[in-house]
Write a protein that holds these residues in place. Structure first.
Motif, PDB file in Angstrom:
ATOM      1  N   GLY A 169      39.094  24.558  23.935  1.00 27.12           N
ATOM      2  CA  GLY A 169      38.265  23.366  24.115  1.00 27.12           C
ATOM      3  C   GLY A 169      37.286  23.453  25.257  1.00 27.12           C
ATOM      4  O   GLY A 169      36.410  22.599  25.378  1.00 27.12           O
ATOM      5  N   GLY A 170      37.434  24.468  26.118  1.00 23.45           N
ATOM      6  CA  GLY A 170      36.508  24.650  27.240  1.00 23.45           C
ATOM      7  C   GLY A 170      36.442  23.437  28.141  1.00 23.45           C
ATOM      8  O   GLY A 170      37.426  22.729  28.342  1.00 23.45           O
ATOM      9  N   GLU A 171      35.268  23.159  28.668  1.00 23.72           N
ATOM     10  CA  GLU A 171      35.072  22.037  29.586  1.00 23.72           C
ATOM     11  C   GLU A 171      35.093  20.694  28.866  1.00 23.72           C
ATOM     12  O   GLU A 171      35.324  19.662  29.484  1.00 23.72           O
ATOM     13  CB  GLU A 171      33.741  22.183  30.320  1.00 23.72           C
ATOM     14  CG  GLU A 171      33.684  23.365  31.249  1.00 23.72           C
ATOM     15  CD  GLU A 171      32.320  23.531  31.901  1.00 23.72           C
ATOM     16  OE1 GLU A 171      31.474  22.622  31.786  1.00 23.72           O
ATOM     17  OE2 GLU A 171      32.122  24.574  32.530  1.00 23.72           O
ATOM     18  N   ILE A 172      34.852  20.700  27.559  1.00 18.01           N
ATOM     19  CA  ILE A 172      34.798  19.444  26.806  1.00 18.01           C
ATOM     20  C   ILE A 172      36.199  18.898  26.548  1.00 18.01           C
ATOM     21  O   ILE A 172      36.450  17.697  26.680  1.00 18.01           O
ATOM     22  CB  ILE A 172      34.037  19.637  25.480  1.00 18.01           C
ATOM     23  CG1 ILE A 172      32.625  20.176  25.741  1.00 18.01           C
ATOM     24  CG2 ILE A 172      33.981  18.345  24.668  1.00 18.01           C
ATOM     25  CD1 ILE A 172      31.801  19.315  26.688  1.00 18.01           C
ATOM     26  N   PHE A 176      42.860  22.573  25.778  1.00 13.72           N
ATOM     27  CA  PHE A 176      43.120  22.662  24.335  1.00 13.72           C
ATOM     28  C   PHE A 176      42.982  24.105  23.863  1.00 13.72           C
ATOM     29  O   PHE A 176      42.019  24.784  24.183  1.00 13.72           O
ATOM     30  CB  PHE A 176      42.139  21.795  23.539  1.00 13.72           C
ATOM     31  CG  PHE A 176      42.279  22.002  22.054  1.00 13.72           C
ATOM     32  CD1 PHE A 176      43.288  21.358  21.351  1.00 13.72           C
ATOM     33  CD2 PHE A 176      41.441  22.869  21.370  1.00 13.72           C
ATOM     34  CE1 PHE A 176      43.441  21.568  19.984  1.00 13.72           C
ATOM     35  CE2 PHE A 176      41.574  23.076  20.011  1.00 13.72           C
ATOM     36  CZ  PHE A 176      42.587  22.427  19.317  1.00 13.72           C
ATOM     37  N   THR A 177      43.989  24.547  23.099  1.00 21.88           N
ATOM     38  CA  THR A 177      43.921  25.836  22.407  1.00 21.88           C
ATOM     39  C   THR A 177      44.587  25.690  21.048  1.00 21.88           C
ATOM     40  O   THR A 177      45.499  24.879  20.864  1.00 21.88           O
ATOM     41  CB  THR A 177      44.635  26.976  23.171  1.00 21.88           C
ATOM     42  OG1 THR A 177      46.011  26.649  23.304  1.00 21.88           O
ATOM     43  CG2 THR A 177      44.009  27.232  24.534  1.00 21.88           C
ATOM     44  N   ALA A 178      44.111  26.473  20.094  1.00 23.54           N
ATOM     45  CA  ALA A 178      44.710  26.529  18.755  1.00 23.54           C
ATOM     46  C   ALA A 178      44.471  27.923  18.202  1.00 23.54           C
ATOM     47  O   ALA A 178      43.369  28.477  18.359  1.00 23.54           O
ATOM     48  CB  ALA A 178      44.097  25.475  17.836  1.00 23.54           C
ATOM     49  N   GLY A 179      45.479  28.468  17.561  1.00 24.10           N
ATOM     50  CA  GLY A 179      45.294  29.763  16.903  1.00 24.10           C
ATOM     51  C   GLY A 179      44.370  29.573  15.711  1.00 24.10           C
ATOM     52  O   GLY A 179      44.578  28.700  14.885  1.00 24.10           O
TER      53      GLY A 179
END
Length: 186
Positions: A169-172, A176-179
């Protein structure tokens, strides 16, 4: 293939809000022109649902804002543009205290488009440009054919995340991460 509906050129946003989609189609308003495309199929819906769920669970857990799916956003009043990304995110500090009547009155912080078989590269680039011109900070284009996600941080800055990598998700949407592979499992 998405087409402009010439008979409805120059629609206002209010006129667009009153239209009903023809069976089997969905529409958006791009610079006053009605743009129609066939409703996407089952696999598109499955992927959209997975992206929405992954984002919504994370965003709710961390109180970061709102995640929507297939919701209209008034990108610009002139030229009159309403886009309905497959999934979108709006930061908490931009969420109004009560749901807005009709379309969201501004661009999402993140717009996610899942490519459908009817998508053309040219029309996709127009849509991405409209998001950035209206203030969107991040666009993800999910491609079921290549099982990749292209992350646009601007019209010129993009990165491709492959099936065996993590979408972030970076700075936004910090943390957040998802495979990527998990988005495409049937």
């Amino acid at each position: 293939m998405a087409t402009s509906h010439g008979a409805n050129s120059g629609l206002t946003i209010e006129e667009y809000e009153c239209l009903q989609d023809e069976p089997g189609y969905r529409s958006e308003l791009s610079r006053g022109q009605l743009v129609r495309e066939p409703q996407p199929g089952a696999y598109h819906g499955e992927i959209t649902g997975r992206v929405y769920t992954a984002l919504d669970v994370f965003v709710r857990q961390h109180g970061l804002g709102k995640v929507t799916n297939q919701t209209g956003f008034r990108l610009t009043p002139i030229p009159r543009t309403v886009r309905g990304p497959d999934v979108a995110f709006v930061r908490r500090d931009r969420v109004p205290p009560v749901p807005p009547p009709g379309f969201w009155p501004f661009a999402p912080d993140l717009a996610v488009e899942v490519l459908s078989p009817s998508a053309s590269a040219t029309k996709l680039q127009v849509k991405i440009a409209e998001y950035f011109e209206a203030g969107t900070s991040l666009v993800w284009v999910v491609d079921p054919r290549t099982r990749t996600v292209t992350i646009y941080r601007s019209l010129t800055e993009r990165a491709i995340v492959k099936e065996d990598e993590l979408l972030e998700g970076g700075e936004i949407i910090p943390g957040f991460t998802a495979g990527v592979a998990s988005l495409f499992d049937w």
